[in-house]
Design a protein around this motif. Structure first.
Motif, mmCIF file in Angstrom:
data_model
loop_
_atom_site.group_PDB
_atom_site.id
_atom_site.type_symbol
_atom_site.label_atom_id
_atom_site.label_comp_id
_atom_site.label_asym_id
_atom_site.label_seq_id
_atom_site.Cartn_x
_atom_site.Cartn_y
_atom_site.Cartn_z
ATOM 1 N N PRO A 4 0.807 -1.223 0.000
ATOM 2 C CA PRO A 4 0.000 0.000 0.000
ATOM 3 C C PRO A 4 0.838 1.270 0.000
ATOM 4 O O PRO A 4 0.418 2.290 -0.555
ATOM 5 C CB PRO A 4 -0.837 -0.125 1.283
ATOM 6 N N ILE A 5 2.033 1.226 0.604
ATOM 7 C CA ILE A 5 2.879 2.419 0.573
ATOM 8 C C ILE A 5 3.358 2.693 -0.851
ATOM 9 O O ILE A 5 3.361 3.839 -1.312
ATOM 10 C CB ILE A 5 4.070 2.265 1.535
ATOM 11 N N ALA A 6 3.740 1.629 -1.559
ATOM 12 C CA ALA A 6 4.146 1.803 -2.958
ATOM 13 C C ALA A 6 2.990 2.342 -3.788
ATOM 14 O O ALA A 6 3.182 3.189 -4.684
ATOM 15 C CB ALA A 6 4.632 0.469 -3.528
ATOM 16 N N SER A 11 0.648 7.044 -6.601
ATOM 17 C CA SER A 11 -0.491 7.931 -6.865
ATOM 18 C C SER A 11 -0.135 9.404 -6.722
ATOM 19 O O SER A 11 -0.903 10.273 -7.137
ATOM 20 C CB SER A 11 -1.640 7.607 -5.903
ATOM 21 N N ASP A 12 1.019 9.697 -6.124
ATOM 22 C CA ASP A 12 1.404 11.085 -5.865
ATOM 23 C C ASP A 12 1.682 11.810 -7.182
ATOM 24 O O ASP A 12 2.504 11.359 -7.985
ATOM 25 C CB ASP A 12 2.653 11.118 -4.985
ATOM 26 N N PRO A 13 1.032 12.953 -7.432
ATOM 27 C CA PRO A 13 1.255 13.685 -8.675
ATOM 28 C C PRO A 13 2.565 14.450 -8.718
ATOM 29 O O PRO A 13 2.917 15.034 -9.747
ATOM 30 C CB PRO A 13 0.063 14.649 -8.718
ATOM 31 N N GLY A 14 3.296 14.442 -7.623
ATOM 32 C CA GLY A 14 4.505 15.255 -7.530
ATOM 33 C C GLY A 14 4.191 16.544 -6.783
ATOM 34 O O GLY A 14 3.039 16.845 -6.459
ATOM 35 N N ASN A 15 5.229 17.313 -6.515
ATOM 36 C CA ASN A 15 5.048 18.587 -5.827
ATOM 37 C C ASN A 15 4.435 19.593 -6.799
ATOM 38 O O ASN A 15 5.078 19.996 -7.763
ATOM 39 C CB ASN A 15 6.401 19.102 -5.335
ATOM 40 N N PRO A 16 3.179 20.006 -6.589
ATOM 41 C CA PRO A 16 2.545 20.919 -7.551
ATOM 42 C C PRO A 16 3.344 22.185 -7.802
ATOM 43 O O PRO A 16 3.361 22.703 -8.927
ATOM 44 C CB PRO A 16 1.199 21.239 -6.887
ATOM 45 N N ALA A 17 4.028 22.663 -6.768
ATOM 46 C CA ALA A 17 4.768 23.921 -6.918
ATOM 47 C C ALA A 17 5.944 23.807 -7.874
ATOM 48 O O ALA A 17 6.428 24.819 -8.388
ATOM 49 C CB ALA A 17 5.263 24.395 -5.555
ATOM 50 N N THR A 18 6.409 22.592 -8.153
ATOM 51 C CA THR A 18 7.574 22.427 -9.015
ATOM 52 C C THR A 18 7.255 21.699 -10.318
ATOM 53 O O THR A 18 8.164 21.364 -11.076
ATOM 54 C CB THR A 18 8.676 21.658 -8.257
ATOM 55 N N LEU A 19 5.971 21.437 -10.577
ATOM 56 C CA LEU A 19 5.596 20.784 -11.832
ATOM 57 C C LEU A 19 5.846 21.705 -13.017
ATOM 58 O O LEU A 19 5.770 22.941 -12.897
ATOM 59 C CB LEU A 19 4.114 20.394 -11.800
#
Length: 391
Positions: A4-6, A11-19
């Motif tokens: 479940p951790i994987a 599912s994490d989209p990444g850091n929105p501030a650095t996309l």
């Protein structure tokens, strides 16, 4: 077996501030589209539309801001505020004593009459002071204009509807959180506590422990049940119904643990000062739920050599829902600003990306960062997932 951790990390989209710009716009579009199903967000958009459709109301609000600024700079301002504070206190005293008389806890009606007379005298004094203050008179005049416009446009009604909705939602969130804590405790009985027993411990879960801390009520402390002076803490537990909120809980608990360990460079004593802890530092002994705690109680919660964080002794219970990239608090604030900023140009993608991205802090600790620390330390089992998915 599924990890479940994987799954959460994937599912994490990444850091929105650095996309990149295109990825950020896609993320933002998805965020707003999902928010459109939320009644609170739609109400905020309706309120925004009222402001945009009535520039005269926006201008009146700007005049009110300037009038209030001038009033604060007036030499009469502090005197007015002091009287207003005294009036609010007297009104609360009348309300409290009135309820005491009604409920039979007091029969001092003469005192109630004196309190009511105090209220009337303070009202008269405040009225005289306001009449002598040109800046306060201007504030009241402009505020009446704003109130009249807000009433005529339906703004008052929409704002009241939003307040009622968010108050009800807050109560519902509190109930759901308490239900999830119950599920979390059940989960610990099947995960963490058996591991501790197999290591020769006699663990007991204490819930809602504070030790008088000004910045923490801990969802759970797992203690050695057979050791009470001082108690040995085996783990600190955090229940997070929304996995996006793990990072906020992690950061606050690291600060709390620094306070409990006496690592003064890692917390601000001013934030922890209370009547019990006048200098802002925890020492103990403190007794709660029949157990006695000192700094020595927390010595077993050791810090990871690579990160300096307490990892092995800090346990989370959460859901395996996909990550959004932001904590629920940051997401709420961002959507609230998106729905409220009158100058935000939704028709220009480049301007939209530039504006909204500027509201985010790229250095904010996120859940994906925290999960990766546990993975790197080989402590996957310290992040448990609720067995009962209710709440």
């Amino acid at each position: 077996m599924t990890d479940p951790i994987a799954q959460l990390l994937s599912s994490d989209p990444g850091n929105p501030a650095t996309l990149a710009d295109d990825a950020f716009l896609d993320w933002l579009t998805g965020l707003v589209c999902r928010a459109l199903y939320d009644e609170s967000f739609r109400l905020r958009l309706e309120i925004r539309s009222i402001w945009r459709d009535h520039p005269e109301l926006v201008a009146a609000r700007a005049r009110l801001t300037e009038a209030e600024k001038a009033d604060r700079a007036s030499p009469l301002h502090e005197e007015l505020e002091q009287t207003a504070r005294l009036l609010r206190g007297a009104e609360r005293a009348v309300e409290g004593l009135t309820m005491a008389v009604i409920e039979g806890r007091s029969d001092d009606e003469a005192k109630l009459v004196r309190y009511e007379q105090d209220v009337e005298a303070l009202k008269a004094k405040l009225a005289r002071q306001e009449a002598a203050s040109p800046t306060r008179a201007m504030v009241q005049e402009v505020r009446q204009q704003v109130d009249k416009g807000a009433s005529a446009t339906g703004l008052h009604e929409k704002r009241a509807e939003l307040r009622a909705l968010e108050q009800a939602r807050g109560r519902g969130t509190g109930r759901a959180g308490r239900r999830f804590e119950d599920h979390g405790a059940t989960t610990l009985e099947a995960t963490l506590l058996p591991r501790l027993r197999s290591d020769g411990h006699t663990p007991q879960l204490l819930r809602g422990v504070t030790l008088g801390c000004a910045r923490g009520e801990w969802d759970g402390l797992v203690v050695e049940a057979t050791m009470k002076n001082p108690t040995r803490v085996l783990a600190m537990v955090e229940f997070k119904r929304n996995p996006d909120d793990l990072a906020h809980g992690f950061a606050l608990r690291q600060e709390n643990l620094a306070w409990l360990h006496g690592l003064e460079a890692r917390y601000s004593p001013e934030a922890y000062r209370t009547q019990r802890y006048a200098d802002g530092h925890f020492r103990g002994p403190v007794t709660e739920a029949g157990f006695t705690f000192t700094r020595e109680s927390f010595e077993g919660l050791e810090r990871d050599a690579a990160t300096g964080d307490v990892l092995e002794g800090l346990v989370f219970v959460t859901h395996d829902r996909p990550l959004s990239g932001l904590s629920s608090r940051d997401r709420h604030r961002l959507l609230g600003r998106i729905a409220s900023e009158l100058d935000l140009d939704w028709s220009d993608p480049d301007a939209l990306v530039t504006a909204v991205r500027s509201w985010l802090d790229p250095a904010t600790l996120r859940t994906a960062d925290v999960l990766q620390r546990y993975v790197s330390a080989g402590l996957r089992s310290n992040v448990a997932f609720a067995i009962d998915s209710g709440g």
